[in-house]
Design a protein around this motif. Structure first.
Motif, short mmCIF file in Angstrom:
data_model
loop_
_atom_site.label_atom_id
_atom_site.label_comp_id
_atom_site.label_asym_id
_atom_site.label_seq_id
_atom_site.Cartn_x
_atom_site.Cartn_y
_atom_site.Cartn_z
N UNK A 15 -76.61 -46.92 -65.64
CA UNK A 15 -76.30 -45.50 -65.62
C UNK A 15 -77.12 -44.63 -64.70
N UNK A 16 -78.41 -44.75 -64.75
CA UNK A 16 -79.26 -43.89 -63.93
C UNK A 16 -79.07 -44.18 -62.45
N UNK A 17 -78.82 -45.43 -62.10
CA UNK A 17 -78.59 -45.77 -60.70
C UNK A 17 -77.30 -45.17 -60.17
N UNK A 18 -76.30 -45.05 -61.05
CA UNK A 18 -75.04 -44.41 -60.65
C UNK A 18 -75.30 -42.96 -60.27
N UNK A 19 -76.05 -42.28 -61.09
CA UNK A 19 -76.36 -40.87 -60.84
C UNK A 19 -77.16 -40.73 -59.55
N UNK A 20 -78.15 -41.60 -59.37
CA UNK A 20 -78.95 -41.55 -58.14
C UNK A 20 -78.10 -41.81 -56.91
N UNK A 21 -77.19 -42.76 -57.00
CA UNK A 21 -76.30 -43.05 -55.87
C UNK A 21 -75.42 -41.85 -55.55
N UNK A 22 -74.90 -41.21 -56.59
CA UNK A 22 -74.06 -40.03 -56.38
C UNK A 22 -74.87 -38.90 -55.74
N UNK A 23 -76.07 -38.67 -56.26
CA UNK A 23 -76.92 -37.61 -55.73
C UNK A 23 -77.38 -37.89 -54.30
N UNK A 24 -77.48 -39.17 -53.94
CA UNK A 24 -77.92 -39.55 -52.60
C UNK A 24 -76.79 -39.46 -51.56
N UNK A 25 -75.58 -39.18 -52.02
CA UNK A 25 -74.47 -39.02 -51.08
C UNK A 25 -73.65 -40.27 -50.85
N UNK A 26 -73.75 -41.25 -51.75
CA UNK A 26 -73.03 -42.52 -51.58
C UNK A 26 -71.51 -42.30 -51.58
N UNK A 27 -71.04 -41.38 -52.40
CA UNK A 27 -69.59 -41.14 -52.47
C UNK A 27 -69.06 -40.68 -51.12
N UNK A 28 -69.74 -39.73 -50.51
CA UNK A 28 -69.29 -39.21 -49.21
C UNK A 28 -69.25 -40.33 -48.16
N UNK A 29 -70.29 -41.15 -48.14
CA UNK A 29 -70.35 -42.25 -47.17
C UNK A 29 -69.24 -43.26 -47.44
N UNK A 30 -69.04 -43.62 -48.71
CA UNK A 30 -68.02 -44.61 -49.05
C UNK A 30 -66.61 -44.11 -48.72
N UNK A 31 -66.34 -42.87 -49.01
CA UNK A 31 -65.01 -42.32 -48.70
C UNK A 31 -64.80 -42.30 -47.19
N UNK A 32 -65.80 -41.88 -46.45
CA UNK A 32 -65.69 -41.87 -44.98
C UNK A 32 -65.49 -43.28 -44.43
#
Length: 160
Positions: A15-32
């Motif tokens: 769980x905590x790693x998911x939040x950290x990944x989201x806060x680090x901008x992983x979603x934006x990079x993955x979508x791009x």
């Protein structure tokens, strides 16, 4: 890239790693990256990772904040592989269940997500994917039922 994705996939079930990944901008990079990627295995890894991150509220918010987030996830349904389709549907299910607002529901309709989900019900896509697609359609049946965006040939598969 595959090695990096594999490391993140192994780190994000917690769980905590998911939040950290989201806060680090992983979603934006993955979508791009998904916008430009056509390699099956890489797309599957990205969708698995997006699914894991979208299991957190922060991840879902980041996906919805990206202008192409919902569009690229829905585009990958029935285009990558059975695993890719199931993960993309699972992401949309998570969004529909926990983060849907009237604007998100309308965006899903305008992007063709509803028509794609109706199509999933008609093709061989796996039982979990079909079950989740049916649930998403049921969640928002009132908003989508009479929409002209749903092709008439797919209305017959719309779950009531």
């Amino acid at each position: 890239m595959k090695a990096s994705l594999q490391v993140l996939v192994n780190a994000c079930p917690f769980g905590r790693n998911r939040v950290k990944a989201a806060e680090a901008g992983a979603i934006r990079v993955l979508v791009d990256l998904l916008l430009d990627s056509s390699e099956k295995r890489v797309c599957e890894f990205m969708l698995v990772l997006l699914d894991q991150i979208c299991q957190s509220a922060e991840g879902r918010a980041e996906l919805l904040n990206h202008p192409g987030g919902l569009a690229i996830v829905s585009k990958k349904i029935l285009r990558v592989s059975k695993v890719g389709s199931e993960r993309a549907i699972k992401i949309l299910h998570s969004i529909s269940k926990f983060s849907s607002t009237p604007s998100v529901v309308q965006e899903m309709l305008s992007l063709g997500v509803v028509a794609k989900l109706c199509l999933v019900l008609q093709v061989d896509c796996g039982s979990k994917g079909k079950e989740r697609a049916r649930e998403i359609l049921k969640f928002h049946a009132k908003a989508w039922m009479n929409s002209p965006c749903i092709p008439n040939n797919l209305l017959s598969s719309y779950p009531f």
